[in-house]
Design an enzyme around this catalytic site. Structure first.
Site, short mmCIF file in Angstrom:
data_model
loop_
_atom_site.label_atom_id
_atom_site.label_comp_id
_atom_site.label_asym_id
_atom_site.label_seq_id
_atom_site.Cartn_x
_atom_site.Cartn_y
_atom_site.Cartn_z
N GLY A 278 0.78 -1.23 0.00
CA GLY A 278 0.00 0.00 0.00
C GLY A 278 0.81 1.28 0.00
O GLY A 278 0.24 2.36 0.09
N PRO A 321 4.87 -4.78 -1.15
CA PRO A 321 4.68 -3.64 -2.06
C PRO A 321 4.38 -4.12 -3.48
O PRO A 321 5.01 -5.05 -3.97
CB PRO A 321 6.04 -2.95 -2.01
CG PRO A 321 7.01 -4.05 -1.71
CD PRO A 321 6.28 -5.00 -0.81
N GLY A 322 3.41 -3.50 -4.12
CA GLY A 322 3.14 -3.78 -5.53
C GLY A 322 3.40 -2.50 -6.31
O GLY A 322 4.42 -2.35 -6.99
N ARG A 323 2.48 -1.55 -6.15
CA ARG A 323 2.57 -0.26 -6.82
C ARG A 323 3.94 0.40 -6.62
O ARG A 323 4.51 0.96 -7.57
CB ARG A 323 1.50 0.66 -6.23
CG ARG A 323 1.36 2.01 -6.89
CD ARG A 323 0.52 2.94 -5.99
NE ARG A 323 -0.64 2.27 -5.45
CZ ARG A 323 -1.83 2.25 -6.02
NH1 ARG A 323 -2.02 2.91 -7.13
NH2 ARG A 323 -2.83 1.59 -5.48
N ARG A 360 -8.08 3.45 -14.03
CA ARG A 360 -7.97 4.03 -12.69
C ARG A 360 -8.58 5.43 -12.60
O ARG A 360 -9.11 5.82 -11.58
CB ARG A 360 -6.51 4.04 -12.21
CG ARG A 360 -5.97 2.62 -11.97
CD ARG A 360 -4.63 2.63 -11.27
NE ARG A 360 -4.71 3.18 -9.93
CZ ARG A 360 -4.35 4.39 -9.58
NH1 ARG A 360 -3.85 5.21 -10.48
NH2 ARG A 360 -4.49 4.80 -8.34
N TYR A 364 -11.30 5.48 -9.82
CA TYR A 364 -10.94 6.14 -8.55
C TYR A 364 -10.74 7.64 -8.70
O TYR A 364 -10.22 8.27 -7.79
CB TYR A 364 -9.62 5.59 -8.00
CG TYR A 364 -9.44 4.10 -8.03
CD1 TYR A 364 -10.28 3.28 -7.26
CD2 TYR A 364 -8.43 3.51 -8.77
CE1 TYR A 364 -10.09 1.91 -7.26
CE2 TYR A 364 -8.24 2.15 -8.77
CZ TYR A 364 -9.08 1.35 -8.02
OH TYR A 364 -8.89 0.00 -8.01
N CYS A 391 -16.73 4.39 -26.07
CA CYS A 391 -18.08 4.97 -26.14
C CYS A 391 -18.60 5.23 -24.74
O CYS A 391 -19.53 4.56 -24.27
CB CYS A 391 -19.00 4.02 -26.87
SG CYS A 391 -18.36 3.60 -28.48
#
Ligand SMILES: *Cc1c(COP(=O)(O)O)cnc(C)c1O
Length: 463
Positions: A278, A321-323, A360, A364, A391
């Site tokens: 995170g 951790p990813g992001r 995203r 978000y 569309c």
């Protein structure tokens, strides 16, 4: 506005106040190193290069849109996390941010472990040679088939997320004659999103077992009784795109409180604690993420202090951790198609992708920045909204940004910090073909995930 919580992205601080946009940057040609991958710069002709390859060459060879990933940057970020946490802790890369076989090999070589949360992610990890005992399996509704496959493969740990799953995993492990290492994921009542965290009322979500009301303690009781399970620790993941460590502080305090209760009730000190992922990255110049060593120092201190107070041995820490590893390493390269000035409002710039390659912004209200990358320009800044070809009027890639007023169809523009949760969340909406991921390093570019083709689409459509 109602938006559902999702661990992959922020909901709160990404949202700009209505009608707000910052002033144009002093130099539209500048590339802020905070948001661009490490090897990105402009060459003598003003064309942006990454890993020594220029974007015009990339567009010509691989087409647009394309995700362009800086391999050097990825490896260095992975290594920085590994080094920061040292040998007394484990770093699990969260595969859901972006997973491919090349990435699995890079992680393996850099000494990181891997989180998966589906059979598909597990298959990718195993097929690229990640040792099963360095994989952790997450998810709030793993199927029995997925659990069986993971246990059979000898997975390092399964993170138990419900009372049903405790029994399911124990049963499958016993059938297979093994004792499966597990953690229990608890919800500590903290939900952190970027600069703020809210320490109440956030047990209203689908993940984990609440600490409140003794539910987590009951889960531990049951897990300790089952022969098929070896309970090795407690897991907590409090949110995404977090800059402030105070949410982790509260989480660690509460998890250590549970460890102490477990010691007092059962006479066992669980050896591990997982604080999840995170950690935030810079999507725009306004964001100030922390360095891995600062995060490692802060987390280690928090856990050590809490354990000293509780008179517990400090457990082995893991983080996920990813992001923070993959997010900053890639940008999305687009070609400008149409340009529509709306007098007194803004100019709409349409690119050849959109919400199918970056959901995203729509999901978000995430903020991104954008730059003209195929040339420099001395023209005045114009306020733009970068939109896709779908569309849907919510098909926005960058809500508010400035590009030079002489922008023209055929120019290449790029959106930085799209390494995480863009390709992994990409869709085929409008039967648009998902872009490739091109890895660049040492002057060479190669496709690590190829562009989807119309044949790919038609192969699934059996008529
Ligand atoms: C999503 C997730 C992560 C990674 O989150 P990032 O924001 O990408 O760091 C880590 N652990 C768990 C359990 C998750 O669900």
């Amino acid at each position: 506005m109602s938006r559902s919580a999702h661990p992959a992205g922020p909901r709160h601080a990404d949202v700009l106040p209505e009608g707000h946009y910052s002033a144009p940057p002093a130099d539209l040609n500048a590339l802020d190193s905070k948001v661009w991958a490490q090897t990105v710069s402009r060459n003598a002709d003003g064309v942006v290069t990454v890993g020594g390859v220029d974007v015009k060459q990339l567009a010509e060879e691989f087409g647009t849109p394309a995700y362009v990933m800086d391999e050097t940057d990825f490896r260095e970020r992975a290594r920085a996390w590994r080094t920061a946490f040292g040998t007394d802790a484990d770093v699990f890369y969260a595969g859901k941010a972006f997973l491919s076989r090349a990435v699995v090999r890079w992680l393996n070589e850099e000494g990181l472990n891997l989180d998966v949360c589906s059979g598909g992610e597990l298959a990718t990890a195993l097929s690229a040679g990640m040792p099963a005992d360095r994989i952790a399996f997450h998810g709030n509704n793993k199927s029995t088939t997925e659990i069986r496959r993971a246990v059979e493969a000898g997975i390092g740990r399964i993170v138990l997320d419900s009372f049903q799953e405790i029994v399911r995993v124990a049963h499958i492990a016993q059938e297979l004659g093994v004792r499966q290492r597990v953690q229990i994921r608890v919800t500590v009542g903290v939900e952190a999103h970027t600069h703020e965290f809210i320490a109440t009322a956030h047990e209203d979500q689908k993940f984990g077992i609440p600490l409140a009301g003794g539910q987590a303690a009951e889960a531990v009781r049951r897990a300790l009784q089952l022969d098929g399970l070896e309970l090795i620790g407690i897991h907590s993941h409090i949110g995404s795109q977090i800059f402030d460590m105070s949410g982790f502080e509260v989480a660690a305090h509460r998890v250590v409180g549970l460890l102490k209760d477990i010691r007092d009730e059962h006479g066992v000190e669980l050896p591990e604690i997982d604080l999840g992922g995170g950690l935030g990255i810079a999507y725009t110049s306004g964001d100030d993420p922390r360095e891995p060593y600062e995060i490692a120092k802060a987390l280690t201190e928090i856990v050590t202090r809490e354990c000293e107070t509780a008179e517990l041995r400090t457990p082995r820490i893991s983080v996920e951790p990813g992001r923070a590893i993959v997010g900053p390493t890639a940008f999305t390269l687009y070609e400008v198609g149409t340009i529509k000035p709306l007098d007194g409002l803004r100019t709409y710039v349409s690119v050849d992708g959109g919400m199918s390659d970056n959901i995203r912004t729509a999901l978000y209200e995430a903020e991104y920045s954008v730059a003209l990358v195929s040339r420099t320009s001395d023209a005045e800044p114009m306020l733009v909204r970068v939109v896709g070809k779908h569309c849907e009027s919510g098909d926005i890639v960058v809500k508010d940004a400035f590009l030079p007023a002489d922008l023209a169809p055929g120019d290449l523009i790029a959106v930085p910090a799209t390494g995480a949760y863009c390709r992994s969340m990409a869709s085929n909406y409008n039967h648009v073909l998902r872009p490739p991921v091109v890895a660049v390093g040492d002057g060479e570019a190669r496709v690590i995930v190829r562009r989807e083709t119309e044949e790919d689409l038609l192969r699934l459509d059996v008529g």
